[in-house]
Structure formats: C-alpha cells, structure tokens
Design a protein around this motif. Structure first.
Motif, mmCIF file in Angstrom:
data_model
loop_
_atom_site.group_PDB
_atom_site.id
_atom_site.type_symbol
_atom_site.label_atom_id
_atom_site.label_comp_id
_atom_site.label_asym_id
_atom_site.label_seq_id
_atom_site.Cartn_x
_atom_site.Cartn_y
_atom_site.Cartn_z
ATOM 1 N N PRO A 237 -5.489 83.506 18.386
ATOM 2 C CA PRO A 237 -5.860 83.414 19.790
ATOM 3 C C PRO A 237 -5.219 83.324 20.752
ATOM 4 O O PRO A 237 -5.362 84.066 21.932
ATOM 5 C CB PRO A 237 -7.519 82.152 19.378
ATOM 6 N N SER A 241 -5.774 86.337 23.375
ATOM 7 C CA SER A 241 -5.950 85.548 24.952
ATOM 8 C C SER A 241 -4.557 86.617 25.775
ATOM 9 O O SER A 241 -4.920 86.849 26.769
ATOM 10 C CB SER A 241 -5.507 84.445 24.866
ATOM 11 N N LYS A 275 -16.822 84.883 12.293
ATOM 12 C CA LYS A 275 -16.208 83.476 13.399
ATOM 13 C C LYS A 275 -15.334 83.921 14.262
ATOM 14 O O LYS A 275 -14.776 83.686 15.240
ATOM 15 C CB LYS A 275 -15.730 82.373 13.228
ATOM 16 N N LYS A 276 -13.807 84.792 13.529
ATOM 17 C CA LYS A 276 -12.610 85.200 14.800
ATOM 18 C C LYS A 276 -13.282 86.072 14.715
ATOM 19 O O LYS A 276 -12.641 86.749 16.704
ATOM 20 C CB LYS A 276 -11.834 85.621 13.156
ATOM 21 N N LYS A 278 -16.233 86.328 16.703
ATOM 22 C CA LYS A 278 -16.735 86.083 18.061
ATOM 23 C C LYS A 278 -15.944 85.103 18.910
ATOM 24 O O LYS A 278 -16.109 85.025 20.236
ATOM 25 C CB LYS A 278 -17.890 85.100 17.334
ATOM 26 N N ASP A 279 -14.919 85.098 18.171
ATOM 27 C CA ASP A 279 -13.408 83.765 18.922
ATOM 28 C C ASP A 279 -13.265 85.172 20.053
ATOM 29 O O ASP A 279 -12.580 84.857 20.889
ATOM 30 C CB ASP A 279 -12.456 83.386 17.916
ATOM 31 N N ASP A 282 -15.307 85.750 23.251
ATOM 32 C CA ASP A 282 -14.934 84.241 23.952
ATOM 33 C C ASP A 282 -13.353 84.837 24.738
ATOM 34 O O ASP A 282 -13.772 84.667 25.557
ATOM 35 C CB ASP A 282 -15.274 82.950 22.806
ATOM 36 N N LEU A 283 -13.035 85.271 24.093
ATOM 37 C CA LEU A 283 -11.342 85.352 24.257
ATOM 38 C C LEU A 283 -11.553 86.270 25.579
ATOM 39 O O LEU A 283 -10.787 86.568 27.063
ATOM 40 C CB LEU A 283 -10.240 85.324 23.620
ATOM 41 N N GLU A 286 -13.272 84.925 28.866
ATOM 42 C CA GLU A 286 -12.511 84.038 29.573
ATOM 43 C C GLU A 286 -11.528 85.147 30.200
ATOM 44 O O GLU A 286 -11.209 84.522 31.482
ATOM 45 C CB GLU A 286 -11.811 83.062 28.971
ATOM 46 N N HIS A 324 -23.969 88.025 23.397
ATOM 47 C CA HIS A 324 -22.778 87.919 24.250
ATOM 48 C C HIS A 324 -22.298 88.152 25.200
ATOM 49 O O HIS A 324 -22.793 89.502 25.318
ATOM 50 C CB HIS A 324 -21.474 87.650 22.712
#
Length: 505
Positions: A237, A241, A275-276, A278-279, A282-283, A286, A324
């Motif tokens: 991540p 990012s 999950k990855k 979704k991560d 999320d990044l 952000e 999302h």
C-alpha cells in the motif's frame, strides 16, 4: 537336506495362507464399510458434478408458504442443489447429444422426453449450447411423507445457441416459467415432470447510470515492480499511495486498474484479493483520485456453460465496491474484440451483453463501459453502455477526424480514449523504434488534439517496467522489450521528458 526343504515349503505355504487371509479380511471390511456408509454421489455420476465449480445461476426463492408439510432449510437446500444439477446435466446432454448423468437427476418418465430430443438432434445434426442465469422458484406443495415437491420456477432467464452441422442457426434469450414435480429417490431429488408453461423473448431496457459522470483525465496504473500482478504477494500500500500522489500532483484525476478473473478466484472470489482491491480504492480516495475498475482481465473463454460462474464473480466484486466513494466506472472487459476471431463475435457480444445487464442490475449508480481495442469496434453495444471507450495506438494525424466521426455517430454518450501511448524502446530488438524524444513529441501532439476537441483520456502507463509477463505479449523479445517502455517514469525512477505532457500540450 530333505527335511530342511520340507520346512521351507511349510513356511512358504503358511505365509501364503496368512497373506491371502489378510487380503480377504481387508476386502470384506472395505465392502462392509461401503455398504454401511453409502456411496459418494460424485463417484456415482459419470459427470462428477461439482456445482460450486461448474454451475451457479442466481436463484432466489419466494418466501415459503406452501401447502402440505413444513419445509426445513436443509431439505430446501438439497432440492435446490439437485434441481440446478439437473439443469446442468441436461445442458451437457443437449450440447454433446449424450445421455451421461441424466438418469441420476430425472425419473424414468422425465428422462424419456430428454432421450427423444437427443435422438432427434443427433439425426438432424443439431446441438444446443445453453445456460440459465436466473431462477425464481416458489415451493407450491411438499408432501406429508417428505417424498414429493411441486415447484413453480418463474422468470427463468435462459440463453441458447442452436447449431446445425456446426453452424449457428439460432441465438436467443428467453424468460420462461416452469412447473415441475420432484421425487425423493435413494436420498436424492429427481425431476419427475417438468413443463414450460410460459415463455417470451427476453430483452432489457437501457437505464442510464444515476451517478454524476467524471471528466476523465487519467492514466492506466500498475506498480512498477509488479505489473500485471498488482494484488499478489508483493502488494504494498505504501508504494501505491506514493504513486497515486505522483499521479494527482501531475494534474490527473483518475486511474484505470485491472482485476484478473483467475487470479481473483473465478466464481469464488478470493477474500484476501478483494480486500487488497478495496485498499487500492481507499488509497485513491485518500489521494482524491477516481478509479475505473476493469473486470475479467486475462479471461478469454466465454463458454456458455461458464456464464453463471462468470456472473457470480462479477456479482461479488460489484456488490462489494459499488458504494465506494472512489469508484467512478466499471469497464466490463479489456479489449474483448480481440477474441472475436478465436471465440466468435456473436458469442463474445452475447457474453458482454449479459454481463452489462448483471452489473447494472447490481449497481445503478456508476457508469458501465467496455474498453474496445480500436475505434472501429466502439459502436458495438453502444446503446447499452453509459460511456463509450476505445484504445488508440494508430497515427495521431488521423485522431481528430476519427474522434469527430465517432461523436457524430454516437452523439448522446460520453466518449473517452482509455489507452494510448508510444514506446520509447530503440535497441537491439527494434533498432528503428522510437526514442524518448519521439515519445515526448507524441504525447505533446496527443494532448494538443485532446485539448482542442475536449477529448477525455487515460494514457498507458505511468511506469516503464523491468519485466513483462509472457501472458501479456508472448515470449518474443522484440515485443516484450517494446512493451517495457511505454511509461512516463523510467526504471531508475526518473521522470522522462514526456512526463510534462501527461495532461497538457
């Protein structure tokens, strides 16, 4: 000496007797165990049905309010499993014109009709490829002795391709209602009687996405060290990012990422991979970036009997991500028109058509598109898509006219070029290739055309790559080396001259 030989002979005879007795006892004990535990059904079936891997149409039962005996959840699940398996073996039978497995799921009276159809199709050299995508059964009656069930299955969505002499003569999608009776025999539910009581052609009406469309100024993204393996063991991540910050600081607003069908577990989506994924969103959130998620990367089968599995895969991912805030669009598949020659254009288009319906039935908010490999294919299924997207790797001198002509043909849709670029590889395997200077001039010209015509875009790609998987372009070194150098940042982490034209001339 004679006495010694007799002793040896006696020893051999006794040993042989012991061995034979042991084998007999072992065989009898295994037979006894088999008779007391019952045979595993998968070994009884020639088809070796494993429904979780082979056939998963969406099934939604009406609330139980049947006449007769109360139906418990375990029995209902058993009926459902055997009923769907019955559909599956019948579809195999009609495709191959064989009767394997039919007797395991149909009683004598029901299988008679199936056998007659197979005989007729064999004579006429007809075969049928079919699948069901949705079932909506209602339990009407369950007998007091628990041996008989009557079901009405409404709005069964069934796709068929009929071949005669190996030529497709009919392609149709139907919505039908079936009335059926099942009997419990030998611990398994078999269809005794099934009748189609209502049928009509099935067509969906386009409903535009309700969410606000995004002005697409973006880039296709893979981490530099894990291209085409973004969600593997090296998933980091922090690296993603950092890359997203580079993209945002360059003035772009979106990224296009890829979900590989096999890598994500096919019908049974890998929860860790999900999950990855979704991560990553999320990044992106952000870093104030929007994400276009491209489904079914590296998938190229389209076999009709696999459609239900494909749909369960998409259903899981779309359901998980549809709310999302970073998501802005679904790309059903990357460059599916490249599969037309090998898989058949009509089959691929039918698969796409049904997948669009599925995604839009789950997510009414986000736009849906298909990443066509060229502008010539961009009009395919245009009336079912919210955004028309295509890839452009041809001469930029023609792009102005190409875009304007497409805009005239499809005036009521958002249009974007979601892949374009040029490799800066010029070396042993391509001595007449393009230099970094050529790449810079290319992107400057592209952005000039985009700015003039307000063309939305996503370039290929952020990084040069050290290694390219053979699955992407094959093993030929001149193809692999060319593919490595489409990026705006080189393998040393330095921005190439073309970086300044990521978004402006």
């Amino acid at each position: 000496m004679i006495e010694i030989n007799k002793n040896i002979l006696r020893f051999i005879l006794v040993l042989s007797y012991i061995i034979i007795t042991a084998f007999l006892i072992f065989g009898i004990s295994n037979l006894y165990s088999y008779l007391n535990t019952g045979a595993d059904r998968s070994t009884m079936l020639h088809t070796e049905i494993k429904k979780i891997d082979q056939y998963l149409p969406k099934i939604e039962w009406e609330t139980l309010n049947n006449e007769g005996r109360f139906m418990d959840a375990q029995t209902l699940n058993s009926i459902e499993n055997d009923y769907l398996d019955a559909w599956y073996v019948k579809q195999i039978a009609y495709k191959t014109n064989t009767t394997i497995g039919i007797e395991d799921y149909y009683t004598k009276s029901a299988k008679k009709n199936i056998y007659s159809t197979i005989d007729l199709n064999t004579t006429e050299k007809i075969s049928i490829e079919s699948t069901t995508l949705q079932h909506h059964p209602t339990l009407e009656f369950f007998s007091e002795d628990g041996q008989l069930a009557v079901i009405t299955d409404k709005d069964v969505i069934e796709y068929k391709r009929v071949f005669q002499n190996r030529t497709c003569v009919l392609e149709t999608t139907e919505k039908a209602t079936y009335k059926l009776t099942l009997l419990l025999e030998d611990g398994f539910w078999r269809i005794r009687h099934i009748t189609k009581i209502q049928v009509e052609d099935y067509k969906t009406k386009f409903v535009p996405a309700t969410g606000l469309s995004t002005q697409i100024n973006g880039i296709n993204y893979y981490p530099q060290n894990t291209p085409w393996d973004m969600f593997g063991d090296a998933f980091d991540p922090k690296i993603i990012s950092k890359d997203f910050k580079i993209i945002k600081d360059a003035g772009l607003n979106s990224v296009r990422i890829f979900v590989q069908y096999d890598d994500f577990g096919k019908a049974n989506v890998n929860t860790e991979k999900l999950k990855k994924l979704k991560d990553v969103l999320d990044l992106a959130e952000e870093n104030n970036l929007k994400v276009m998620v491209t489904l079914f990367d590296f998938y190229g089968d389209y076999s009709v009997l696999d459609w239900s599995l494909n749909q369960r895969h998409a259903e899981t991912i779309v359901s998980e991500l549809k709310d999302h805030p970073a998501l802005f669009a679904w790309d059903i598949k990357n460059e599916p028109n490249l599969d037309f020659d090998n898989r058949g254009e009509s089959l691929v288009k039918a698969w796409l058509d049904k997948m669009i319906d599925l995604v839009k039935s789950i997510d009414t908010n986000h736009p849906v598109t298909i990443g066509w490999s060229n502008v010539e294919s961009a009009t395919i299924l245009k009336d079912k898509l919210d955004i028309i997207t295509f890839h452009y790797y041809k001469d930029l001198d023609d792009l102005d006219d190409v875009y304007k002509n497409l805009k005239l043909e499809i005036p009521n849709r958002q249009i974007a070029i979601t892949e374009f670029g040029i490799s800066s590889y010029k070396g042993l395997w391509n001595p007449f290739g393009n230099s970094e200077k050529d790449q810079t001039e290319y992107h400057q010209q592209a952005q000039t055309i985009f700015f003039k015509n307000n063309i939305q875009f996503m370039s290929w790609t952020l990084y040069d790559f050290i290694e390219i998987p053979k699955e992407v372009v094959g093993r030929l070194p001149w193809r692999k080396n060319t593919q490595k150098y489409f990026g705006f940042i080189n393998t040393n982490g330095n921005k190439k001259a073309a970086f300044k034209h990521l978004i402006k001339p």
